[in-house]
Design a protein around this motif. Structure first.
Motif, PDB file in Angstrom:
ATOM      1  N   LEU A 106      -3.951  -1.209  -4.658  1.00 55.06           N
ATOM      2  CA  LEU A 106      -4.489  -0.777  -3.363  1.00 55.06           C
ATOM      3  C   LEU A 106      -5.567  -1.736  -2.860  1.00 55.06           C
ATOM      4  CD1 LEU A 106      -4.708   3.095  -3.777  1.00 55.06           C
ATOM      5  CD2 LEU A 106      -3.150   1.804  -2.312  1.00 55.06           C
ATOM      6  N   ALA A 166      -3.864  -4.839  -1.524  1.00 62.52           N
ATOM      7  CA  ALA A 166      -3.277  -4.558  -0.213  1.00 62.52           C
ATOM      8  C   ALA A 166      -4.349  -4.513   0.870  1.00 62.52           C
ATOM      9  CB  ALA A 166      -2.501  -3.234  -0.251  1.00 62.52           C
ATOM     10  N   PHE A 167      -5.487  -3.892   0.571  1.00 58.29           N
ATOM     11  CA  PHE A 167      -6.576  -3.801   1.538  1.00 58.29           C
ATOM     12  C   PHE A 167      -7.142  -5.179   1.875  1.00 58.29           C
ATOM     13  CE2 PHE A 167     -11.085  -2.913   2.595  1.00 58.29           C
ATOM     14  CZ  PHE A 167     -10.871  -2.146   3.728  1.00 58.29           C
ATOM     15  N   MET A 185       0.815  -1.203   0.000  1.00 62.04           N
ATOM     16  CA  MET A 185       0.000   0.000   0.000  1.00 62.04           C
ATOM     17  C   MET A 185       0.856   1.262   0.000  1.00 62.04           C
ATOM     18  SD  MET A 185      -2.059   2.331   2.452  1.00 62.04           S
ATOM     19  CE  MET A 185      -0.836   1.967   3.601  1.00 62.04           C
TER      20      MET A 185
END
Length: 177
Positions: free
Chosen positions: A56, A59-60, A21
């Motif tokens: 992103l 990563a989340f 991230m």
């Protein structure tokens, strides 16, 4: 302290998610810079934006559900609880050392990239005599500084922990807690 391999691997996956991230957020300004300096076509910018957003999202998801990935790579015995006698100082020492090695490797990769980039650009006839090396010095210095601080952090992690303990508690000794 009681833990399991499963718990340790979940922590590692979450740490990787944070690195992914942070790397994506730091790289996002490149989309704007490249788009305005090189003049990327209208079909490439949305694709690059989609790539950053996908990174992103990955990563989340890894942050929220590290157990899915850990379950895929670990066996049934990974959930067995075991006792470890590692104190907070040792965990900090390992974390600082790993961070230092990571910085050192990242700087080395950047330095090798910049050297190859400089060597490639210096062979082009339209930029060969423009003072290319002086314009590239900040990039070389940045990569060199990253390597230097990575080595210092990796080799000086124990001293840094003692310094942090001295600042926090007023005593500067290496004591296992």
């Amino acid at each position: 302290m009681k833990t399991s391999l499963y718990t340790i691997l979940c922590i590692v996956v979450r740490f990787g998610a944070i690195l992914l991230m942070a790397g994506t957020v730091v790289a996002m300004p490149n989309l704007y810079f490249v788009g305005h300096t090189i003049g990327i076509g209208s079909d490439t910018a949305p694709l690059m934006t989609l790539l950053y957003l996908a990174s992103l999202i990955v990563a989340f998801v890894l942050w929220l559900y590290p157990n899915v990935l850990v379950s895929l790579v670990s066996g049934r015995t990974a959930k067995e609880v075991f006792e470890i006698s590692i104190g907070a100082h040792t965990i900090q020492y390992v974390a600082f050392s790993v961070l230092g090695v990571w910085l050192m490797l990242k700087g080395a990769i950047a330095l090798v990239f910049e050297i190859f980039r400089w060597a490639t650009l210096s062979t082009l006839p339209q930029v060969a005599g423009v003072g290319l090396l002086t314009s590239e010095l900040p990039r070389f210095a940045s990569a060199g500084a990253q390597i230097f601080f990575g080595v210092v952090l990796a080799l000086g992690a124990k001293g840094l922990i003692v310094l942090l303990q001295c600042i926090r508690y007023g005593n500067g000794t290496w004591e296992e807690s």
